[in-house]
Design a protein around this motif. Structure first.
Motif, PDB file in Angstrom:
ATOM      1  N   ILE A 241       0.831  -1.204   0.000  1.00  0.00           N
ATOM      2  CA  ILE A 241       0.000   0.000   0.000  1.00  0.00           C
ATOM      3  C   ILE A 241       0.869   1.258   0.000  1.00  0.00           C
ATOM      4  CG2 ILE A 241      -1.649   1.349   1.341  1.00  0.00           C
ATOM      5  CD1 ILE A 241      -2.833  -1.279   2.330  1.00  0.00           C
ATOM      6  N   GLY A 242       1.855   1.287   0.881  1.00  0.00           N
ATOM      7  CA  GLY A 242       2.706   2.469   0.986  1.00  0.00           C
ATOM      8  C   GLY A 242       3.537   2.713  -0.255  1.00  0.00           C
ATOM      9  N   VAL A 243       4.162   1.663  -0.776  1.00  0.00           N
ATOM     10  CA  VAL A 243       5.012   1.809  -1.963  1.00  0.00           C
ATOM     11  C   VAL A 243       4.185   2.200  -3.181  1.00  0.00           C
ATOM     12  CG1 VAL A 243       6.478   0.541  -3.585  1.00  0.00           C
ATOM     13  CG2 VAL A 243       6.814   0.266  -1.133  1.00  0.00           C
ATOM     14  N   SER A 244       3.021   1.602  -3.341  1.00  0.00           N
ATOM     15  CA  SER A 244       2.173   1.919  -4.490  1.00  0.00           C
ATOM     16  C   SER A 244       1.699   3.364  -4.450  1.00  0.00           C
ATOM     17  CB  SER A 244       0.968   0.967  -4.537  1.00  0.00           C
ATOM     18  OG  SER A 244       1.384  -0.365  -4.708  1.00  0.00           O
ATOM     19  N   ALA A 245       1.302   3.820  -3.271  1.00  0.00           N
ATOM     20  CA  ALA A 245       0.875   5.214  -3.132  1.00  0.00           C
ATOM     21  C   ALA A 245       2.039   6.165  -3.414  1.00  0.00           C
ATOM     22  CB  ALA A 245       0.319   5.459  -1.729  1.00  0.00           C
ATOM     23  N   PHE A 246       3.218   5.793  -2.957  1.00  0.00           N
ATOM     24  CA  PHE A 246       4.410   6.616  -3.187  1.00  0.00           C
ATOM     25  C   PHE A 246       4.717   6.730  -4.681  1.00  0.00           C
ATOM     26  CE2 PHE A 246       9.118   6.690  -3.624  1.00  0.00           C
ATOM     27  CZ  PHE A 246       9.346   7.956  -3.109  1.00  0.00           C
ATOM     28  N   TRP A 247       4.647   5.606  -5.390  1.00  0.00           N
ATOM     29  CA  TRP A 247       4.940   5.635  -6.829  1.00  0.00           C
ATOM     30  C   TRP A 247       3.852   6.353  -7.615  1.00  0.00           C
ATOM     31  CZ3 TRP A 247       9.363   5.451  -8.825  1.00  0.00           C
ATOM     32  CH2 TRP A 247      10.377   4.673  -8.279  1.00  0.00           C
ATOM     33  N   ALA A 248       2.614   6.247  -7.174  1.00  0.00           N
ATOM     34  CA  ALA A 248       1.542   7.000  -7.839  1.00  0.00           C
ATOM     35  C   ALA A 248       1.809   8.501  -7.723  1.00  0.00           C
ATOM     36  CB  ALA A 248       0.190   6.656  -7.211  1.00  0.00           C
ATOM     37  N   PHE A 249       2.293   8.924  -6.562  1.00  0.00           N
ATOM     38  CA  PHE A 249       2.630  10.336  -6.366  1.00  0.00           C
ATOM     39  C   PHE A 249       3.794  10.751  -7.262  1.00  0.00           C
ATOM     40  CE2 PHE A 249       5.403  13.399  -4.141  1.00  0.00           C
ATOM     41  CZ  PHE A 249       4.567  14.504  -4.148  1.00  0.00           C
ATOM     42  N   LEU A 250       4.832   9.916  -7.320  1.00  0.00           N
ATOM     43  CA  LEU A 250       5.987  10.247  -8.155  1.00  0.00           C
ATOM     44  C   LEU A 250       5.606  10.325  -9.629  1.00  0.00           C
ATOM     45  CD1 LEU A 250       8.935   8.166  -6.625  1.00  0.00           C
ATOM     46  CD2 LEU A 250       8.406  10.586  -6.319  1.00  0.00           C
ATOM     47  N   TRP A 251       4.730   9.436 -10.079  1.00  0.00           N
ATOM     48  CA  TRP A 251       4.305   9.480 -11.474  1.00  0.00           C
ATOM     49  C   TRP A 251       3.438  10.700 -11.751  1.00  0.00           C
ATOM     50  CZ3 TRP A 251       6.883   7.423 -15.030  1.00  0.00           C
ATOM     51  CH2 TRP A 251       7.442   6.150 -14.925  1.00  0.00           C
ATOM     52  N   PHE A 252       2.648  11.114 -10.770  1.00  0.00           N
ATOM     53  CA  PHE A 252       1.855  12.335 -10.929  1.00  0.00           C
ATOM     54  C   PHE A 252       2.768  13.553 -11.085  1.00  0.00           C
ATOM     55  CE2 PHE A 252      -0.108  16.067  -8.881  1.00  0.00           C
ATOM     56  CZ  PHE A 252      -1.180  16.263  -9.732  1.00  0.00           C
TER      57      PHE A 252
ATOM     58  N   PRO B 192      -3.428  -0.750  -6.722  1.00  0.00           N
ATOM     59  CA  PRO B 192      -2.978  -1.731  -5.715  1.00  0.00           C
ATOM     60  C   PRO B 192      -3.235  -1.329  -4.276  1.00  0.00           C
ATOM     61  CG  PRO B 192      -1.383  -1.612  -7.473  1.00  0.00           C
ATOM     62  CD  PRO B 192      -2.410  -0.514  -7.748  1.00  0.00           C
ATOM     63  N   PRO B 193      -3.062  -0.037  -3.870  1.00  0.00           N
ATOM     64  CA  PRO B 193      -3.413   0.298  -2.483  1.00  0.00           C
ATOM     65  C   PRO B 193      -4.877   0.046  -2.160  1.00  0.00           C
ATOM     66  CG  PRO B 193      -2.041   2.005  -3.419  1.00  0.00           C
ATOM     67  CD  PRO B 193      -2.383   1.062  -4.535  1.00  0.00           C
ATOM     68  N   ALA B 194      -5.765   0.277  -3.139  1.00  0.00           N
ATOM     69  CA  ALA B 194      -7.182   0.009  -2.910  1.00  0.00           C
ATOM     70  C   ALA B 194      -7.410  -1.484  -2.684  1.00  0.00           C
ATOM     71  CB  ALA B 194      -8.014   0.491  -4.094  1.00  0.00           C
ATOM     72  N   ASN B 195      -6.737  -2.320  -3.492  1.00  0.00           N
ATOM     73  CA  ASN B 195      -6.847  -3.765  -3.304  1.00  0.00           C
ATOM     74  C   ASN B 195      -6.258  -4.182  -1.962  1.00  0.00           C
ATOM     75  OD1 ASN B 195      -7.964  -3.975  -5.838  1.00  0.00           O
ATOM     76  ND2 ASN B 195      -6.047  -4.496  -6.853  1.00  0.00           N
ATOM     77  N   GLY B 196      -5.148  -3.536  -1.582  1.00  0.00           N
ATOM     78  CA  GLY B 196      -4.531  -3.849  -0.297  1.00  0.00           C
ATOM     79  C   GLY B 196      -5.419  -3.484   0.865  1.00  0.00           C
ATOM     80  N   SER B 197      -6.155  -2.366   0.740  1.00  0.00           N
ATOM     81  CA  SER B 197      -7.077  -1.962   1.801  1.00  0.00           C
ATOM     82  C   SER B 197      -8.185  -2.988   1.964  1.00  0.00           C
ATOM     83  CB  SER B 197      -7.676  -0.594   1.476  1.00  0.00           C
ATOM     84  OG  SER B 197      -6.663   0.385   1.400  1.00  0.00           O
ATOM     85  N   CYS B 198      -8.659  -3.529   0.842  1.00  0.00           N
ATOM     86  CA  CYS B 198      -9.685  -4.579   0.909  1.00  0.00           C
ATOM     87  C   CYS B 198      -9.132  -5.816   1.603  1.00  0.00           C
ATOM     88  CB  CYS B 198     -10.159  -4.943  -0.503  1.00  0.00           C
ATOM     89  SG  CYS B 198     -11.088  -3.627  -1.322  1.00  0.00           S
ATOM     90  N   THR B 199      -7.862  -6.151   1.310  1.00  0.00           N
ATOM     91  CA  THR B 199      -7.233  -7.298   1.949  1.00  0.00           C
ATOM     92  C   THR B 199      -7.135  -7.089   3.449  1.00  0.00           C
ATOM     93  OG1 THR B 199      -5.922  -7.718  -0.038  1.00  0.00           O
ATOM     94  CG2 THR B 199      -5.170  -8.749   2.013  1.00  0.00           C
ATOM     95  N   MET B 200      -6.795  -5.857   3.871  1.00  0.00           N
ATOM     96  CA  MET B 200      -6.700  -5.563   5.293  1.00  0.00           C
ATOM     97  C   MET B 200      -8.056  -5.672   5.963  1.00  0.00           C
ATOM     98  SD  MET B 200      -4.076  -2.356   5.470  1.00  0.00           S
ATOM     99  CE  MET B 200      -4.250  -2.305   7.251  1.00  0.00           C
ATOM    100  N   SER B 201      -9.083  -5.140   5.302  1.00  0.00           N
ATOM    101  CA  SER B 201     -10.425  -5.209   5.870  1.00  0.00           C
ATOM    102  C   SER B 201     -10.874  -6.655   6.008  1.00  0.00           C
ATOM    103  CB  SER B 201     -11.408  -4.435   4.981  1.00  0.00           C
ATOM    104  OG  SER B 201     -11.056  -3.074   4.922  1.00  0.00           O
ATOM    105  N   GLU B 202     -10.562  -7.450   4.988  1.00  0.00           N
ATOM    106  CA  GLU B 202     -10.915  -8.868   5.036  1.00  0.00           C
ATOM    107  C   GLU B 202     -10.161  -9.560   6.164  1.00  0.00           C
ATOM    108  OE1 GLU B 202     -10.638 -12.856   2.220  1.00  0.00           O
ATOM    109  OE2 GLU B 202      -9.971 -10.917   1.475  1.00  0.00           O
ATOM    110  N   GLY B 203      -8.875  -9.183   6.335  1.00  0.00           N
ATOM    111  CA  GLY B 203      -8.075  -9.788   7.389  1.00  0.00           C
ATOM    112  C   GLY B 203      -8.633  -9.475   8.761  1.00  0.00           C
TER     113      GLY B 203
END
Length: 211
Positions: free
Chosen positions: A109-120, A164-175
């Motif tokens: 989640i953290g790495v994906s959000a970081f790279w989304a920011f860098l690409w923006f 991917p962070p959105a998918n990761g958040s769903c995984t956390m909620s499921e966990g």
């Protein structure tokens, strides 16, 4: 119990390539990998040029070497990150520790959000420098397609890394839900062992019994 937080209860299963590459998460990872190749490849191959009356090559983006360096650096590092997390995705089903699985999900989640920011930032930077580029610096319009490709796929990369962070958040909620279910069922089992039957109002069957 077969379930577990973050899917820990299913750890140790055999790796299925077909199932793996059909997952939306994997498709987005591969697309991010391809897009990063397009960005840094376009800049490396056609991102530097010179006028007929000079020998030194300059960045096609307004002769700003920082723009080319940024695009190449982000592209190469994103390429390596995609390979690293693809390997983690393959290994993830083998992780049985709930804590290790949680760390992997949070890291994704953290790495994906970081790279989304860098690409923006990269998209805005490259688009701005391309817009203010002077025609006299490139009278033959060389490398224009490569520059547009780098800008376009920088823009696309924002969305492939955001998902991917959105998918990761769903995984956390499921966990978390599975952890609660596990706790409740263990409580019911203990109560049943003591009383010999499930007490009405004390035990809850858990969500998996309704599926």
């Amino acid at each position: 119990m077969e379930g577990g937080a973050y899917g820990a209860g299913k750890a140790g299963g055999a790796f299925d390539p077909q199932t793996f590459f059909r997952q939306p998460h994997t498709v987005l990872r591969v697309l991010s990998w391809v897009f990063s190749i397009v960005v840094f490849g376009s800049i490396v191959n056609e991102g530097y040029l010179n006028r007929p009356d000079e020998m030194e090559e300059h960045c096609i983006f307004n002769r700003n070497h920082n723009a080319c360096n940024y695009g190449i650096t982000v592209g190469v590092l994103a390429f390596l990150s995609c390979l690293l997390y693809l390997a983690l995705d393959v290994y993830f089903p083998q992780i049985s520790s709930v804590k290790d699985r949680k760390k992997a999900v949070l890291s994704d989640i953290g790495v994906s959000a970081f790279w989304a920011f860098l690409w923006f930032v990269g998209f805005c930077f490259l688009a701005n420098q391309w817009q203010v580029s002077k025609h006299e610096n490139n009278p033959l319009n060389e490398g224009a397609d490569a520059a547009r490709a780098a800008i376009t796929f920088s823009f696309f990369s924002i969305f492939t890394w955001v998902q991917p962070p959105a998918n990761g958040s769903c995984t956390m909620s499921e966990g978390k839900g599975l952890e609660l279910s596990t706790y409740l069922e263990e409580t019911c089992d203990q109560a049943q062992d003591k009383s010999g039957q499930r007490g009405i109002g004390l035990c809850w069957p858990g969500p998996q019994h309704f599926i």
